[in-house]
Design a protein around this motif. Structure first.
Motif, mmCIF file in Angstrom:
data_model
loop_
_atom_site.group_PDB
_atom_site.id
_atom_site.type_symbol
_atom_site.label_atom_id
_atom_site.label_comp_id
_atom_site.label_asym_id
_atom_site.label_seq_id
_atom_site.Cartn_x
_atom_site.Cartn_y
_atom_site.Cartn_z
ATOM 1 N N GLY A 1 0.791 -1.217 0.000
ATOM 2 C CA GLY A 1 0.000 0.000 0.000
ATOM 3 C C GLY A 1 0.823 1.266 0.000
ATOM 4 O O GLY A 1 0.262 2.371 -0.031
ATOM 5 N N ASP A 2 2.151 1.138 0.008
ATOM 6 C CA ASP A 2 3.037 2.305 -0.025
ATOM 7 C C ASP A 2 3.238 2.685 -1.494
ATOM 8 O O ASP A 2 4.148 2.181 -2.163
ATOM 9 N N VAL A 3 2.400 3.578 -1.979
ATOM 10 C CA VAL A 3 2.384 3.930 -3.403
ATOM 11 C C VAL A 3 2.414 5.447 -3.547
ATOM 12 O O VAL A 3 1.490 6.135 -3.110
ATOM 13 N N ALA A 4 3.493 5.955 -4.154
ATOM 14 C CA ALA A 4 3.602 7.385 -4.418
ATOM 15 C C ALA A 4 3.298 7.716 -5.869
ATOM 16 O O ALA A 4 2.940 8.855 -6.188
ATOM 17 N N THR A 5 3.448 6.751 -6.767
ATOM 18 C CA THR A 5 3.109 6.965 -8.177
ATOM 19 C C THR A 5 1.657 7.448 -8.266
ATOM 20 O O THR A 5 0.763 6.857 -7.658
ATOM 21 N N ALA A 6 1.444 8.517 -9.013
ATOM 22 C CA ALA A 6 0.134 9.164 -9.033
ATOM 23 C C ALA A 6 -0.622 8.838 -10.319
ATOM 24 O O ALA A 6 -0.035 8.733 -11.402
ATOM 25 N N ALA A 7 -1.937 8.678 -10.183
ATOM 26 C CA ALA A 7 -2.841 8.542 -11.326
ATOM 27 C C ALA A 7 -3.900 9.635 -11.176
ATOM 28 O O ALA A 7 -4.852 9.492 -10.415
ATOM 29 N N LYS A 8 -3.701 10.727 -11.892
ATOM 30 C CA LYS A 8 -4.604 11.867 -11.784
ATOM 31 C C LYS A 8 -5.642 11.838 -12.896
ATOM 32 O O LYS A 8 -5.341 11.505 -14.038
ATOM 33 N N LYS A 9 -6.862 12.177 -12.529
ATOM 34 C CA LYS A 9 -7.965 12.177 -13.491
ATOM 35 C C LYS A 9 -7.723 13.228 -14.576
ATOM 36 O O LYS A 9 -7.293 14.348 -14.314
ATOM 37 N N LYS A 10 -8.011 12.813 -15.806
ATOM 38 C CA LYS A 10 -7.998 13.743 -16.930
ATOM 39 C C LYS A 10 -9.115 13.326 -17.869
ATOM 40 O O LYS A 10 -9.005 12.315 -18.581
ATOM 41 N N GLY A 11 -10.195 14.070 -17.840
ATOM 42 C CA GLY A 11 -11.375 13.663 -18.583
ATOM 43 C C GLY A 11 -11.910 12.365 -18.009
ATOM 44 O O GLY A 11 -12.089 12.223 -16.803
ATOM 45 N N SER A 12 -12.131 11.392 -18.869
ATOM 46 C CA SER A 12 -12.598 10.086 -18.397
ATOM 47 C C SER A 12 -11.441 9.151 -18.080
ATOM 48 O O SER A 12 -11.655 8.068 -17.521
ATOM 49 N N GLY A 13 -10.211 9.574 -18.423
ATOM 50 C CA GLY A 13 -9.051 8.721 -18.210
ATOM 51 C C GLY A 13 -8.158 9.210 -17.085
ATOM 52 O O GLY A 13 -8.593 9.939 -16.186
ATOM 53 N N TYR A 14 -6.863 8.797 -17.150
ATOM 54 C CA TYR A 14 -5.915 9.127 -16.085
ATOM 55 C C TYR A 14 -4.567 9.487 -16.693
ATOM 56 O O TYR A 14 -4.227 9.062 -17.807
ATOM 57 N N VAL A 15 -3.794 10.246 -15.918
ATOM 58 C CA VAL A 15 -2.404 10.545 -16.261
ATOM 59 C C VAL A 15 -1.535 9.967 -15.151
ATOM 60 O O VAL A 15 -1.669 10.351 -13.984
ATOM 61 N N ILE A 16 -0.663 9.042 -15.508
ATOM 62 C CA ILE A 16 0.154 8.315 -14.531
ATOM 63 C C ILE A 16 1.579 8.839 -14.544
ATOM 64 O O ILE A 16 2.204 8.941 -15.608
ATOM 65 N N SER A 17 2.083 9.170 -13.347
ATOM 66 C CA SER A 17 3.451 9.663 -13.213
ATOM 67 C C SER A 17 4.096 9.027 -11.988
ATOM 68 O O SER A 17 3.488 8.976 -10.912
ATOM 69 N N GLY A 18 5.321 8.537 -12.161
ATOM 70 C CA GLY A 18 6.051 7.932 -11.051
ATOM 71 C C GLY A 18 7.133 7.002 -11.558
ATOM 72 O O GLY A 18 7.369 6.888 -12.767
ATOM 73 N N GLU A 19 7.787 6.341 -10.622
ATOM 74 C CA GLU A 19 8.874 5.430 -10.972
ATOM 75 C C GLU A 19 8.739 4.139 -10.180
ATOM 76 O O GLU A 19 8.445 4.152 -8.980
ATOM 77 N N LYS A 20 8.955 3.011 -10.850
ATOM 78 C CA LYS A 20 8.893 1.693 -10.237
ATOM 79 C C LYS A 20 10.249 1.007 -10.398
ATOM 80 O O LYS A 20 10.948 1.215 -11.390
ATOM 81 N N PHE A 21 10.585 0.174 -9.422
ATOM 82 C CA PHE A 21 11.910 -0.443 -9.395
ATOM 83 C C PHE A 21 11.810 -1.969 -9.410
ATOM 84 O O PHE A 21 10.817 -2.547 -8.982
ATOM 85 N N VAL A 22 12.862 -2.605 -9.887
ATOM 86 C CA VAL A 22 13.011 -4.063 -9.920
ATOM 87 C C VAL A 22 11.734 -4.713 -10.456
ATOM 88 O O VAL A 22 11.143 -5.584 -9.830
ATOM 89 N N VAL A 23 11.337 -4.275 -11.633
ATOM 90 C CA VAL A 23 10.156 -4.821 -12.284
ATOM 91 C C VAL A 23 10.561 -6.063 -13.072
ATOM 92 O O VAL A 23 11.240 -5.953 -14.107
ATOM 93 N N ALA A 24 10.187 -7.234 -12.595
ATOM 94 C CA ALA A 24 10.539 -8.477 -13.276
ATOM 95 C C ALA A 24 9.912 -8.508 -14.667
ATOM 96 O O ALA A 24 8.729 -8.213 -14.816
ATOM 97 N N ASN A 25 10.717 -8.838 -15.671
ATOM 98 C CA ASN A 25 10.306 -8.850 -17.076
ATOM 99 C C ASN A 25 9.964 -7.451 -17.577
ATOM 100 O O ASN A 25 9.371 -7.300 -18.645
#
Length: 382
Positions: free
Chosen positions: A135-159
């Motif tokens: 539940g520790d999530v800083a990556t943001a998904a902000k509403k834009k119209g009916s969709g979202y704008v996602i900004s952030g960074e993720k680490f050690v993503v397998a594949n």
């Protein structure tokens, strides 16, 4: 309670082990790792032809409708062979999100491509300093119209380097560690603003750090409730934890067999070192640790289907604790009993130890899960 496999499950076990025994030895694994993707398209195609990529999906979605026991069987066989292809990331985790949270349209858009081997997925969840807190999530998904704008960074993503689609956790509201406000989104890897920097991990697999910079997605990208997606994340990750425990059982089984064979052939002081009673005792202790891990993994596999999220989480945490303890003991003893050769890249036992070590720390190590059990008041309650 009957722990015997059904006839269909025994056939699956024989089929998977036969496939891997025929074409996935240690030398072939080296070649697969050296491939451009870090894994083999040919091996992945064979998994698809064998039906392994469609195993857990509902028949209505083109799959075979198999359950957690079948996933356990496949993952144990893959653990024995040290498979590097992204079965966990794509079928277990990515497929798990689609099975439990995907709409009809989302399942139709992704599952057939997973089953035929033309699409792989990656779970972008871990963030800087988040450790094992889902539940520790800083990556943001902000509403834009009916969709979202996602900004952030993720680490050690397998594949993460080769995936076609990312399953991304992003916050739609609330503070960084609030349970509410975590959404799960399907993001194409080629979407504008997505950048992945890949690298090898210690166990021979590959991962990536992935940056999402003002990535626009539609409303149809959200899996389930975008403001209350954490229960979905926890359920899928619980399934992934059990799949990892099953893989660990397979790797421990092969580590023990390899070590015992080495004790029977290694000569020292004019005789096989397996004749020394102290080393026989270590082998016996390794066997006990393996059977403890195997037994509790069966228990955890059955607990995956619990409807009560708290009971499910506690049972799976207990499984991760015992498997973590067993794999650490078996891995360390395997290296110790092999002596210097166990530390070389040319000999396979060190690779088993590396993979087991990575499994232990993925989605929570033994100490973390022991604290979870304690916080819930223990495994068994009056």
């Amino acid at each position: 309670m009957d722990f015997d496999l059904s006839e269909e499950q025994r056939l699956l076990k024989d089929s998977v082990e036969g496939l891997l025994n025929d074409g996935y030895d240690f030398e072939q694994r080296k070649k697969n790792i050296a491939a451009k993707k870090g894994w083999s398209d040919d091996a992945w195609k064979k998994f698809a032809e064998q039906g392994l990529l469609g195993l857990p999906f509902a028949e209505a979605d083109g799959g075979f409708g198999a359950g957690a026991i079948e996933t356990m069987i496949v993952m144990e066989a893959m653990g024995k062979a040290l498979v590097v292809e992204p079965y966990l990331a794509t079928v277990v985790i990515g497929g798990g999100f689609l099975r439990h949270g995907g709409s009809d349209a989302q399942r139709q858009a992704h599952i057939p491509s997973i089953i035929d081997g033309s699409k792989t997925l990656a779970f972008a969840q871990l963030e800087k300093n988040s450790r094992y807190d889902l539940g520790d999530v800083a990556t943001a998904a902000k509403k834009k119209g009916s969709g979202y704008v996602i900004s952030g960074e993720k680490f050690v993503v397998a594949n993460g380097e080769t995936a076609d689609t990312f399953v991304v956790t992003a916050r739609t509201k609330g503070g960084q560690r609030d349970r509410a406000g975590v959404g799960v989104f399907l993001v194409p890897a080629d979407a504008k603003g997505v950048r992945a920097k890949g690298y090898p991990t210690q166990d021979g697999l590959r991962a990536a750090n992935v940056t999402f910079e003002q990535v626009e997605v539609g409303a149809d990208a959200a899996l389930g409730d975008p403001e209350n997606g954490l229960p979905l994340v926890e359920r899928v990750v619980d399934e992934a934890r059990i799949a990892l425990c099953s893989e660990a059982v397979g790797a421990m089984d092969e580590s023990l067999k390899t070590t015992i064979e080495y004790l029977k052939t290694r000569q020292q002081f004019g005789q096989n070192i397996g004749k020394f009673q102290a080393l026989q005792h270590r082998g016996s202790d390794m066997f006990v640790a393996l059977e403890q891990a195997r037994g509790i993994t069966m228990y955890g596999t059955m607990a995956v289907s619990y409807d009560n999220a708290e009971e499910r989480a506690t049972a799976i945490a207990a499984t991760k604790v015992q498997v973590g303890r067993s794999l650490k003991y078996i891995g360390q003893q395997s290296i110790q009993l092999h002596g210097g050769v166990g530390m070389t890249m040319e000999y396979k036992i060190g690779h088993y130890f590396k993979r087991l070590t990575m499994i232990e720390s993925t989605f929570g190590d033994a100490d973390y899960h022991l604290r979870r059990i304690a916080a819930q008041g223990g495994l068994f309650k009056n």
